[in-house]
Scaffold this motif. Sequence first.
Motif, short mmCIF file in Angstrom:
data_model
loop_
_atom_site.label_atom_id
_atom_site.label_comp_id
_atom_site.label_asym_id
_atom_site.label_seq_id
_atom_site.Cartn_x
_atom_site.Cartn_y
_atom_site.Cartn_z
N PRO A 1 -4.32 5.50 -1.22
CA PRO A 1 -3.56 6.60 -1.83
C PRO A 1 -4.12 7.94 -1.39
N SER A 2 -3.27 8.96 -1.40
CA SER A 2 -3.69 10.31 -1.03
C SER A 2 -4.17 11.11 -2.23
N SER A 3 -3.96 10.58 -3.43
CA SER A 3 -4.36 11.29 -4.64
C SER A 3 -4.43 10.32 -5.80
N VAL A 4 -5.00 10.78 -6.89
CA VAL A 4 -5.06 9.95 -8.10
C VAL A 4 -3.64 9.65 -8.59
N MET A 5 -2.74 10.65 -8.50
CA MET A 5 -1.36 10.43 -8.93
C MET A 5 -0.67 9.38 -8.07
N ASP A 6 -0.94 9.41 -6.76
CA ASP A 6 -0.38 8.38 -5.88
C ASP A 6 -0.93 7.01 -6.26
N TYR A 7 -2.20 6.96 -6.62
CA TYR A 7 -2.80 5.68 -6.97
C TYR A 7 -2.19 5.12 -8.26
N ILE A 8 -1.99 6.00 -9.24
CA ILE A 8 -1.36 5.55 -10.49
C ILE A 8 0.04 5.02 -10.21
N SER A 9 0.77 5.68 -9.32
CA SER A 9 2.09 5.19 -8.92
C SER A 9 1.99 3.81 -8.28
N PHE A 10 0.97 3.62 -7.45
CA PHE A 10 0.76 2.32 -6.81
C PHE A 10 0.48 1.24 -7.86
N VAL A 11 -0.35 1.55 -8.85
CA VAL A 11 -0.69 0.58 -9.89
C VAL A 11 0.56 0.18 -10.66
N LEU A 12 1.38 1.17 -11.04
CA LEU A 12 2.61 0.87 -11.78
C LEU A 12 3.54 -0.01 -10.96
N THR A 13 3.57 0.25 -9.65
CA THR A 13 4.40 -0.57 -8.76
C THR A 13 3.84 -1.98 -8.66
N ALA A 14 2.51 -2.08 -8.54
CA ALA A 14 1.88 -3.38 -8.31
C ALA A 14 2.00 -4.30 -9.50
N ILE A 15 1.95 -3.75 -10.72
CA ILE A 15 1.97 -4.61 -11.90
C ILE A 15 3.39 -4.91 -12.39
N SER A 16 4.39 -4.31 -11.75
CA SER A 16 5.77 -4.56 -12.16
C SER A 16 6.20 -5.95 -11.68
N PRO A 17 7.14 -6.59 -12.40
CA PRO A 17 7.59 -7.93 -12.01
C PRO A 17 8.22 -7.97 -10.62
N ASN A 18 8.94 -6.92 -10.26
CA ASN A 18 9.60 -6.87 -8.95
C ASN A 18 9.18 -5.59 -8.23
N PRO A 19 7.97 -5.59 -7.67
CA PRO A 19 7.46 -4.37 -7.05
C PRO A 19 8.20 -4.00 -5.79
N SER A 20 8.28 -2.71 -5.54
CA SER A 20 8.86 -2.21 -4.30
C SER A 20 7.72 -1.73 -3.41
N PRO A 21 7.94 -1.59 -2.10
CA PRO A 21 6.88 -1.13 -1.20
C PRO A 21 6.31 0.20 -1.66
N SER A 22 4.98 0.30 -1.64
CA SER A 22 4.30 1.50 -2.10
C SER A 22 3.85 2.34 -0.92
N LYS A 23 3.94 3.68 -1.07
CA LYS A 23 3.49 4.57 -0.01
C LYS A 23 1.97 4.64 0.06
N SER A 24 1.28 3.99 -0.90
CA SER A 24 -0.18 3.96 -0.89
C SER A 24 -0.73 2.66 -0.34
N LEU A 25 0.14 1.79 0.15
CA LEU A 25 -0.29 0.47 0.59
C LEU A 25 0.13 0.22 2.03
N GLY A 26 -0.84 -0.17 2.86
CA GLY A 26 -0.55 -0.59 4.23
C GLY A 26 -0.69 -2.10 4.35
N TYR A 27 -0.12 -2.66 5.39
CA TYR A 27 -0.16 -4.12 5.56
C TYR A 27 -0.30 -4.45 7.03
N ILE A 28 -1.22 -5.38 7.32
CA ILE A 28 -1.43 -5.84 8.70
C ILE A 28 -1.49 -7.36 8.71
N GLU A 29 -0.76 -7.95 9.63
CA GLU A 29 -0.81 -9.40 9.86
C GLU A 29 -1.14 -9.61 11.34
#
Length: 635
Positions: free
Chosen positions: A221-249
Motif C-alpha cells: 500500500p502507498s498509505s495507511v488509508m490504502d492499507y485499510i482499504s486492502f484489509v476491507l477488500t481482503a476480508i470480504s466474501p467476494n473480494p475485488s482486485p486491490s490496488k495495494s496488492l501485486g501478484y506474480i506467478e
Amino acid sequence: MSNIETAWLVHKPEQKHLIAHAQDCAEHLGATLEAVELADFVANASGYLAKNPYVIALLESSDLGILLESAYQHHFKLGLLPVHPKSKVCRLYRIPVKMEDAMPIALDTKGGTKLDLLLCNDEVVTWLVTFGDVPLIELRHMADNQALIWQRLKAVPADLMALFRLKPKTVVITTQKGTKIKTALIGAVVIENDIESMAKHYANMTIAHSDGTLSAALVAPSSVMDYISFVLTAISPNPSPSKSLGYIETTGLLLESDEPIRYYIDSQERSAEKLQFSVIHNAITVKVGEAFIAAPSSNPGKEIVITDTLPQRKEHLLSLKQRLPLFSIAQDDDFKETLLVLKGYACFSVPFVLLIMLSTMLATFGLFLNNTPVVIGAMILAPLMGPLVSMSMSILRNDDKLLIASLQVLGLGTGITLFVAAVTTFLLPYEQATNEILSRLQPNLLDLGVAVVSGIAAAYAHARENIQKSLPGVAVAVALVPPACVMGVGIGWFDWSIISGAGLLFLTNLVGITLAGTFTFLCLGFAPAIKVNRGLGFSIILVILISIPLYQTLVNTGLYSRIEKNISTNTYEVNGKTLSLTEVSAVPLDDKIKIFGQLHSSQLVLASDIAALRDAIQTQLNEPVILDVSLRLVQ
C-alpha cells in the motif's frame, strides 16, 4: 487396495504419545509400523530404505519439509498421518483428521500423487513463506482459519495501533524470465499450492497444485488509508482486485534487499538479505486424500506478473522510506485529467455568467413564492460548484495561480448573484419574508455539518469518473446560490438582519465545503506532499471562528424549539375568550423574542385580546415578547 506389510513411522519426540495408536490402527489393517525419530531417519535414510522402502510421516507441517527433502533425494513415496485434528498437514494434503481413517491411505502400495516442491534459499517449504507483519490479517496466518473468533478480536486493538508503525521495505524482485521490479513492500506471501483457495481470495487468481510454478502475493500500500482499504477488500466474501496488492506467478523468484529480511518458512523465523525461490516440478510422490485435486497446468512454466499497482517510481519509493504515511502521496501524472477539468472551472466564460444570472433569478422567485422545488432547480442550474472544488484542490496543492483564478470566478459569481437578487427584490412588490427566506437566517452547527458532507461529496464526485452521474445531486448539496440570494433580498429591502443571517450561512457553506473538499482530495492522494500549508491552516481557523456563532445559534435553536412547543400546545384564556396558536415560530429580535403564528378563536378577537395574549405569553416565558399573528376564526 493392497496394503503395505511393514513401514517406517517417522516422528519427532513430541509425537511419541501417538505412536501406540498409530501402530494399533496399522495392526487392524495387517501392517506393522516401526517407529524412528526424524533426525535418525534423515541421517541414515539410505540404510533405513535398504531395509524397508515404505515411509509414513507422523509430523507437523513445520517438520515435514525435512522429510520431503529426503523423499526427493532418495525417491520414496510418503504416507501421511494426522498429528491432531487441526493439523495443517491434513488441510494441505486433504487427509482425514482421524488416525483410523488416514491409515488406509498411508498404507496403500499403489497410492501416490506427483507434487511440486517449493524451495526457499534451498530449504523445502511445506506450507508457505512470508515476510513482514500485516495487521488485521497477519500474513503468517492468512491460510490459517483455525483461530477462534475471540482470539482474533483480542488482537484487533494492537493491530490498529500497529497500522501507524508500518514501515515498507524496499526490495528488488526478479522473476525467472528476467522481469525486474523495484518496489516497497510491507509484506509478501509465497506459496506453491492453492491453500484453501487463498490465492483466489486475496489475488483473484487460481493456482494448480502441480503446474511447476510458485505464486507470490505482494502487499504494497502507498498509505495507511490504502492499507485499510486492502484489509476491507481482503476480508470480504467476494473480494475485488486491490490496488495495494501485486501478484506474480513464475517458476523462480529472487527478492533482494539492502538490509536483512526477517522471513518465515512454515512459521519458522529466518533472516537473509536475499530470498531465492525455485520450484522442482513433480519432485515428490505423496499419498494424499481423495479430496485433494491435482490439476496440472496446461501451460507449465508460464509467468504472470501483475505489479502495475505497486509503487515503483523513484520519487514514490523515496517517500516510503520512513513509516507508511496516513494518506497516499500522488504524483502529477496520476491525475492530469482531473486537474485539467478543475482548471477549466476556474476560468471566466459567457455560459458561466448566463447560468449564474438565470439560477439567481430562479432562486429569488422560488424564495418569494415559498416554493422549495423551484429553489432546488436553481441549485442544480447554478455553476458555483466548479470553482469551489477548484479552490479546494488549489489550497491542498499550494497552487496560488489556481487559487486566485478560483477566487476570481467565485467572487464574480457571488457579485452577480447579489446584484441580480437585490434588483429583482427591489422590483417585486413583496415586503414579507417567506419561510424559505426565514429558514436561511439562523444557521447553526448542523448547517456546517451539511456543508462538510457536501464538500466531501463534491470532491469525491469530481475525483471518480465512475460517479460523475451523481453531480446533479452534489450540485443540490453544494448550495451557495440560495443564501446569496437571501443576502440580495436583504440588500433590496435594506434589512441588515437578513443580510447578516444569510451572510453567515453563505460563509458557513463556503468555508465548510472548501475545507471538506480539501481533506477529501488529501485522503484520495491528490497531494504531492503532506503538510499543513497556509491556505489549509487559514481554512481551519475560519471554520473554528465560524463555529462559535453557529454553536450559539444551535443552543438558541433548541431553546426556541422548546418555546414554540410550549406555546403551540397551550390554550390561553384571556378576556373570557379561549385562544390558541398554531404554526408557531420564535426568533430573537434585539433583546426580545418575536413570535409568529396563526391565532385560532371561535369568537371575535380585538386588539386588546391580542395584547392580553402577549402579556400571558410574556408571563409564561418570563421574557419580553413581540407577537406577530394572523387571525383565524373557527365556528
